[in-house]
Design a protein around this motif. Structure first.
Motif, PDB file in Angstrom:
ATOM      1  N   LEU A 173      -0.001  34.112   8.769  1.00 22.66           N
ATOM      2  CA  LEU A 173       0.443  32.685   8.336  1.00 22.66           C
ATOM      3  C   LEU A 173       1.641  32.247   9.302  1.00 22.66           C
ATOM      4  O   LEU A 173       1.540  30.854   9.297  1.00 22.66           O
ATOM      5  N   ILE A 174       2.275  32.848   9.884  1.00 18.26           N
ATOM      6  CA  ILE A 174       3.212  32.380  10.843  1.00 18.26           C
ATOM      7  C   ILE A 174       2.492  31.800  12.133  1.00 18.26           C
ATOM      8  O   ILE A 174       2.953  30.597  12.499  1.00 18.26           O
ATOM      9  N   VAL A 175       1.626  32.514  12.283  1.00 20.19           N
ATOM     10  CA  VAL A 175       0.803  31.714  13.721  1.00 20.19           C
ATOM     11  C   VAL A 175       0.104  30.402  13.240  1.00 20.19           C
ATOM     12  O   VAL A 175       0.137  29.513  13.833  1.00 20.19           O
ATOM     13  N   ALA A 176      -0.495  30.196  12.025  1.00 20.48           N
ATOM     14  CA  ALA A 176      -1.063  29.326  11.380  1.00 20.48           C
ATOM     15  C   ALA A 176      -0.028  28.108  11.425  1.00 20.48           C
ATOM     16  O   ALA A 176      -0.212  27.065  11.555  1.00 20.48           O
ATOM     17  N   LEU A 177       1.201  28.593  10.706  1.00 18.45           N
ATOM     18  CA  LEU A 177       2.188  27.349  10.642  1.00 18.45           C
ATOM     19  C   LEU A 177       2.641  26.977  11.852  1.00 18.45           C
ATOM     20  O   LEU A 177       3.057  25.608  11.867  1.00 18.45           O
ATOM     21  N   GLU A 178       2.652  27.696  12.909  1.00 15.46           N
ATOM     22  CA  GLU A 178       3.356  27.426  14.082  1.00 15.46           C
ATOM     23  C   GLU A 178       2.173  26.259  14.936  1.00 15.46           C
ATOM     24  O   GLU A 178       2.557  25.313  15.396  1.00 15.46           O
ATOM     25  N   ALA A 179       1.021  26.756  14.604  1.00 13.64           N
ATOM     26  CA  ALA A 179       0.003  25.724  15.201  1.00 13.64           C
ATOM     27  C   ALA A 179       0.034  24.298  14.396  1.00 13.64           C
ATOM     28  O   ALA A 179      -0.089  23.126  14.958  1.00 13.64           O
ATOM     29  N   LEU A 180       0.395  24.331  13.048  1.00 15.93           N
ATOM     30  CA  LEU A 180       0.633  23.130  12.162  1.00 15.93           C
ATOM     31  C   LEU A 180       1.722  22.238  12.783  1.00 15.93           C
ATOM     32  O   LEU A 180       1.680  21.008  12.849  1.00 15.93           O
ATOM     33  N   ARG A 181       2.844  23.057  12.936  1.00 21.29           N
ATOM     34  CA  ARG A 181       4.071  22.468  13.299  1.00 21.29           C
ATOM     35  C   ARG A 181       4.066  21.675  14.674  1.00 21.29           C
ATOM     36  O   ARG A 181       4.533  20.644  14.678  1.00 21.29           O
ATOM     37  N   ARG A 182       3.300  22.273  15.513  1.00 22.13           N
ATOM     38  CA  ARG A 182       2.959  21.735  16.819  1.00 22.13           C
ATOM     39  C   ARG A 182       2.161  20.251  16.683  1.00 22.13           C
ATOM     40  O   ARG A 182       2.509  19.364  17.307  1.00 22.13           O
ATOM     41  N   LYS A 183       1.004  20.447  15.845  1.00 17.66           N
ATOM     42  CA  LYS A 183       0.368  19.262  15.507  1.00 17.66           C
ATOM     43  C   LYS A 183       1.298  18.285  14.889  1.00 17.66           C
ATOM     44  O   LYS A 183       1.140  16.944  15.040  1.00 17.66           O
ATOM     45  N   LEU A 184       1.972  18.556  13.846  1.00 14.47           N
ATOM     46  CA  LEU A 184       2.868  17.644  12.940  1.00 14.47           C
ATOM     47  C   LEU A 184       3.832  16.849  14.047  1.00 14.47           C
ATOM     48  O   LEU A 184       4.222  15.798  13.864  1.00 14.47           O
ATOM     49  N   ARG A 185       4.348  17.727  15.150  1.00 17.40           N
ATOM     50  CA  ARG A 185       5.401  17.246  15.978  1.00 17.40           C
ATOM     51  C   ARG A 185       4.916  16.067  16.748  1.00 17.40           C
ATOM     52  O   ARG A 185       5.314  15.172  16.940  1.00 17.40           O
ATOM     53  N   LEU A 186       3.480  16.088  17.022  1.00 21.34           N
ATOM     54  CA  LEU A 186       2.721  15.264  17.797  1.00 21.34           C
ATOM     55  C   LEU A 186       2.495  13.918  17.059  1.00 21.34           C
ATOM     56  O   LEU A 186       2.727  12.855  17.370  1.00 21.34           O
ATOM     57  N   LEU A 187       2.149  14.247  15.782  1.00 22.41           N
ATOM     58  CA  LEU A 187       1.970  13.115  14.829  1.00 22.41           C
ATOM     59  C   LEU A 187       2.995  12.338  14.555  1.00 22.41           C
ATOM     60  O   LEU A 187       3.260  11.239  14.384  1.00 22.41           O
ATOM     61  N   PHE A 188       4.356  12.850  14.394  1.00 18.53           N
ATOM     62  CA  PHE A 188       5.590  12.420  14.246  1.00 18.53           C
ATOM     63  C   PHE A 188       6.199  11.549  15.205  1.00 18.53           C
ATOM     64  O   PHE A 188       6.366  10.508  15.277  1.00 18.53           O
ATOM     65  N   LEU A 189       5.681  12.049  16.573  1.00 20.51           N
ATOM     66  CA  LEU A 189       6.077  11.368  17.911  1.00 20.51           C
ATOM     67  C   LEU A 189       5.008  10.013  17.812  1.00 20.51           C
ATOM     68  O   LEU A 189       5.621   8.908  18.186  1.00 20.51           O
ATOM     69  N   GLU A 190       3.813  10.066  17.397  1.00 23.77           N
ATOM     70  CA  GLU A 190       3.019   9.051  17.240  1.00 23.77           C
ATOM     71  C   GLU A 190       3.327   8.050  16.272  1.00 23.77           C
ATOM     72  O   GLU A 190       3.239   6.699  16.409  1.00 23.77           O
ATOM     73  N   ILE A 191       3.901   8.381  14.977  1.00 23.07           N
ATOM     74  CA  ILE A 191       4.666   7.631  14.195  1.00 23.07           C
ATOM     75  C   ILE A 191       5.465   6.740  14.529  1.00 23.07           C
ATOM     76  O   ILE A 191       5.647   5.490  14.391  1.00 23.07           O
ATOM     77  N   ARG A 192       6.557   7.581  15.047  1.00 22.88           N
ATOM     78  CA  ARG A 192       7.700   6.792  15.633  1.00 22.88           C
ATOM     79  C   ARG A 192       7.161   5.842  16.647  1.00 22.88           C
ATOM     80  O   ARG A 192       7.529   4.413  16.688  1.00 22.88           O
ATOM     81  N   GLU A 193       6.369   6.176  17.499  1.00 20.04           N
ATOM     82  CA  GLU A 193       5.570   5.145  18.495  1.00 20.04           C
ATOM     83  C   GLU A 193       5.294   3.729  17.972  1.00 20.04           C
ATOM     84  O   GLU A 193       5.511   2.676  18.282  1.00 20.04           O
TER      85      GLU A 193
END
Length: 181
Positions: A62-82
């Motif tokens: 679960l921690i491994v999967a959440l870390e992968a999702l967190r990294r993807k969401l971080r990129l998406l939040f940067l895209e949203i801000r841009e």
């Protein structure tokens, strides 16, 4: 003047809000969360190391999967801000130069450009929402699997199953309830 005014304003507002949240409640919340996790883990180990091990087996993937999702969401939040910065910059420039846009009958071109910028922002937000919903569904699903594994482990002594993977007596109902809560 390489950066449009709307883009800079959006970036500044977003950065100030993020910094305020991190400094205001973030540090205290993180510290309290670590203390709560440590205390809970210690109590679980003290109550029954076998059930703690069952939960630990589920926690690692679960921690491994959440870390992968967190990294993807971080990129998406940067895209949203841009994308939001581009939308705000476009709107600020068009509102300031409205007479020029109207003078040259540039409205259809400006509308088409705005639709493109806005759809980029919308698509990024929708993708972020999908990943965010998947993250919560994953945590909920894994939690249900963990409860099923604990019930299986706790009931193994009651039904005499041949799948006993731990030696020892069956756990009490109260202990199972404590772990599930």
């Amino acid at each position: 003047d390489r950066q449009p005014r709307g883009k800079l304003l959006t970036r500044l507002t977003s950065d100030v809000e993020s910094l305020g949240e991190a400094l205001g409640a973030g540090i205290v919340t993180i510290l309290l969360d670590f203390l709560m996790i440590g205390g809970t883990l210690a109590a679980m180990l003290w109550l029954d190391w076998r059930l703690t091990l069952v939960m630990g087996l589920v926690a690692v993937p679960l921690i491994v999967a959440l870390e992968a999702l967190r990294r993807k969401l971080r990129l998406l939040f940067l895209e949203i801000r841009e994308a939001l910065g581009l939308v705000n910059a476009f709107l600020a420039e068009r509102v300031d130069g409205l007479e020029v846009v109207q003078l040259f009958s540039h409205e259809p071109v400006a509308e088409k450009r705005f639709e493109g910028l806005n759809s980029r922002f919308r698509d990024a937000c929708q993708t972020s929402n999908i990943y965010d919903a998947f993250m919560y569904a994953l945590v909920d699903g894994v939690g249900r699997i963990c409860i099923a594994m604990m019930l299986f482990h706790g009931a193994r002594g009651l039904v005499g199953t041949p799948f006993e993977y731990f030696a020892g007596d069956a756990v009490s109902v109260g202990l199972l309830v404590a772990f599930m809560d």
